[in-house]
Motif scaffolding. Structure first.
Motif, PDB file in Angstrom:
ATOM      1  N   UNK A 227       0.669  -1.092  -0.095  1.00 41.55           N
ATOM      2  CA  UNK A 227      -0.004  -0.075  -0.064  1.00 41.55           C
ATOM      3  C   UNK A 227       0.878   1.310  -0.046  1.00 41.55           C
ATOM      4  N   UNK A 228       0.303   2.435  -0.496  1.00 42.32           N
ATOM      5  CA  UNK A 228       1.035   3.632  -0.721  1.00 42.32           C
ATOM      6  C   UNK A 228       1.289   4.217   0.985  1.00 42.32           C
ATOM      7  N   UNK A 229       2.677   4.712   1.048  1.00 44.32           N
ATOM      8  CA  UNK A 229       2.904   5.018   2.450  1.00 44.32           C
ATOM      9  C   UNK A 229       2.654   6.479   2.794  1.00 44.32           C
ATOM     10  N   UNK A 230       2.345   7.021   3.962  1.00 41.82           N
ATOM     11  CA  UNK A 230       2.233   8.235   4.230  1.00 41.82           C
ATOM     12  C   UNK A 230       3.603   8.872   4.382  1.00 41.82           C
ATOM     13  N   UNK A 231       4.039  10.032   4.212  1.00 39.90           N
ATOM     14  CA  UNK A 231       5.288  10.517   4.092  1.00 39.90           C
ATOM     15  C   UNK A 231       5.901  10.857   5.578  1.00 39.90           C
ATOM     16  N   UNK A 232       6.982  10.682   6.088  1.00 40.49           N
ATOM     17  CA  UNK A 232       7.271  11.068   7.254  1.00 40.49           C
ATOM     18  C   UNK A 232       7.340  12.668   7.186  1.00 40.49           C
ATOM     19  N   UNK A 233       7.217  13.352   8.545  1.00 44.35           N
ATOM     20  CA  UNK A 233       7.010  14.732   8.674  1.00 44.35           C
ATOM     21  C   UNK A 233       8.035  15.597   7.840  1.00 44.35           C
ATOM     22  N   UNK A 234       9.364  15.142   7.869  1.00 39.52           N
ATOM     23  CA  UNK A 234      10.430  15.846   7.382  1.00 39.52           C
ATOM     24  C   UNK A 234      10.731  15.683   5.900  1.00 39.52           C
ATOM     25  N   UNK A 235       9.897  14.859   5.265  1.00 42.96           N
ATOM     26  CA  UNK A 235      10.216  14.498   3.890  1.00 42.96           C
ATOM     27  C   UNK A 235      10.332  15.743   2.928  1.00 42.96           C
ATOM     28  N   UNK A 236       9.120  16.646   2.796  1.00 37.13           N
ATOM     29  CA  UNK A 236       9.366  17.779   1.987  1.00 37.13           C
ATOM     30  C   UNK A 236      10.277  18.760   2.412  1.00 37.13           C
ATOM     31  N   UNK A 237      10.855  18.893   3.717  1.00 36.01           N
ATOM     32  CA  UNK A 237      11.888  19.524   4.014  1.00 36.01           C
ATOM     33  C   UNK A 237      13.184  19.353   3.551  1.00 36.01           C
ATOM     34  N   UNK A 238      13.397  17.762   3.290  1.00 38.57           N
ATOM     35  CA  UNK A 238      14.753  17.461   2.939  1.00 38.57           C
ATOM     36  C   UNK A 238      14.914  17.754   1.253  1.00 38.57           C
ATOM     37  N   UNK A 239      13.857  18.065   0.648  1.00 38.83           N
ATOM     38  CA  UNK A 239      13.814  18.155  -0.764  1.00 38.83           C
ATOM     39  C   UNK A 239      14.390  19.606  -1.268  1.00 38.83           C
TER      40      UNK A 239
ATOM     41  N   UNK B  70      -0.065  24.968   0.335  1.00 40.19           N
ATOM     42  CA  UNK B  70      -1.020  23.836   0.418  1.00 40.19           C
ATOM     43  C   UNK B  70      -1.965  24.093  -1.057  1.00 40.19           C
ATOM     44  N   UNK B  71      -1.793  25.198  -1.725  1.00 41.80           N
ATOM     45  CA  UNK B  71      -2.547  25.271  -2.712  1.00 41.80           C
ATOM     46  C   UNK B  71      -1.947  24.593  -3.945  1.00 41.80           C
TER      47      UNK B  71
ATOM     48  N   UNK C 219       4.619  17.408  12.237  1.00 40.11           N
ATOM     49  CA  UNK C 219       5.863  17.801  11.425  1.00 40.11           C
ATOM     50  C   UNK C 219       5.846  19.033  10.763  1.00 40.11           C
ATOM     51  N   UNK C 220       4.621  19.363  10.364  1.00 41.59           N
ATOM     52  CA  UNK C 220       4.171  20.613   9.432  1.00 41.59           C
ATOM     53  C   UNK C 220       4.431  22.016  10.516  1.00 41.59           C
TER      54      UNK C 220
ATOM     55  N   UNK D 142       5.128  24.825   8.309  1.00 40.97           N
ATOM     56  CA  UNK D 142       4.446  24.592   7.066  1.00 40.97           C
ATOM     57  C   UNK D 142       2.942  24.966   7.296  1.00 40.97           C
ATOM     58  N   UNK D 143       2.486  25.824   6.469  1.00 42.87           N
ATOM     59  CA  UNK D 143       0.932  26.228   6.979  1.00 42.87           C
ATOM     60  C   UNK D 143      -0.020  25.427   6.123  1.00 42.87           C
ATOM     61  N   UNK D 144      -0.151  23.929   6.574  1.00 46.68           N
ATOM     62  CA  UNK D 144      -1.189  23.411   5.590  1.00 46.68           C
ATOM     63  C   UNK D 144      -2.632  23.508   5.826  1.00 46.68           C
TER      64      UNK D 144
END
Length: 206
Positions: A24-36, A46-47, A109-110, A115-117
């Protein structure tokens, strides 16, 4: 819709169901987008993140897949039939629900990374039920579209099928513990599994 195209679409749905249960698809760890890299940090907006998911699931995947099958595999003119147009409409609603739901388990994590989601702004519970309502509306539209078909078997199969999928979604939503990440993850995976089942029903609507 040619039977060969429908068969390929159905195979995609069956394969997706198997994939969902075994991997099944995994949920991202909280810091994933921060490391990109900076250009890939769309999650900070969010938009933009919602637009990315929406465009991929609604336009890029279904239209490109169908166009490839019609023109390169079947060697026919690309005429977009009613089932495809309805699939795009269905996915436009369903992908919106997914794009909002994906941030619910990442709220800690956000907040940590500023991160304002939608979840951090509106709260987990409110966003959760907004997502459930959006996803239910997608199945509701599919249910009504199936009933509008002139074919009795389409009305029965798609009507019952989408009613069952919507009922499962609503029933499981009542037992989700928003303070338990595992509970949220389980429901998130259910959303994808129901989508994969709908892949089999969507081409039947005509």
């Amino acid at each position: 819709m040619p039977f060969s195209v429908f068969l390929c679409w159905a195979k995609l749905g069956v394969a997706s169901i198997i994939e969902a249960y075994w991997k099944p698809p995994r949920l991202r760890p909280p810091a994933t987008s921060h490391d990109m890299g900076p250009l890939l940090r769309w999650k900070k907006n969010p938009v933009l993140a919602a637009i990315c998911i929406f465009s991929t699931m609604t336009l890029i995947l279904p239209l490109s897949f169908f166009y490839h099958m019609k023109t390169f595999v079947l060697k026919r003119a690309a005429v977009f039939p009613k089932p495809l147009m309805f699939s795009v409409a269905f996915m436009s609603i369903y992908s919106l629900g997914i794009s909002l739901f994906k941030d619910i388990p990442d709220i800690e994590g956000d907040k940590a990374f500023g991160i304002e989601s939608f979840s951090t702004r509106l709260g987990q519970k409110r966003v959760f039920w907004i997502c459930v309502s959006i996803l239910e509306s997608a199945f509701g539209v599919a249910f009504l579209a199936g009933l509008s078909s002139p074919f009795l078997w389409v009305k029965i199969v798609t009507g019952v099928g989408n009613a069952v999928l919507g009922s499962i979604l609503w029933y499981r939503a009542k037992f989700v513990n928003l303070n338990d990440r595992a509970s949220i993850r389980s429901y998130y995976l259910l959303i994808w599994k129901l989508l994969y089942v709908s892949y089999i029903l969507l081409p039947l609507i005509r």
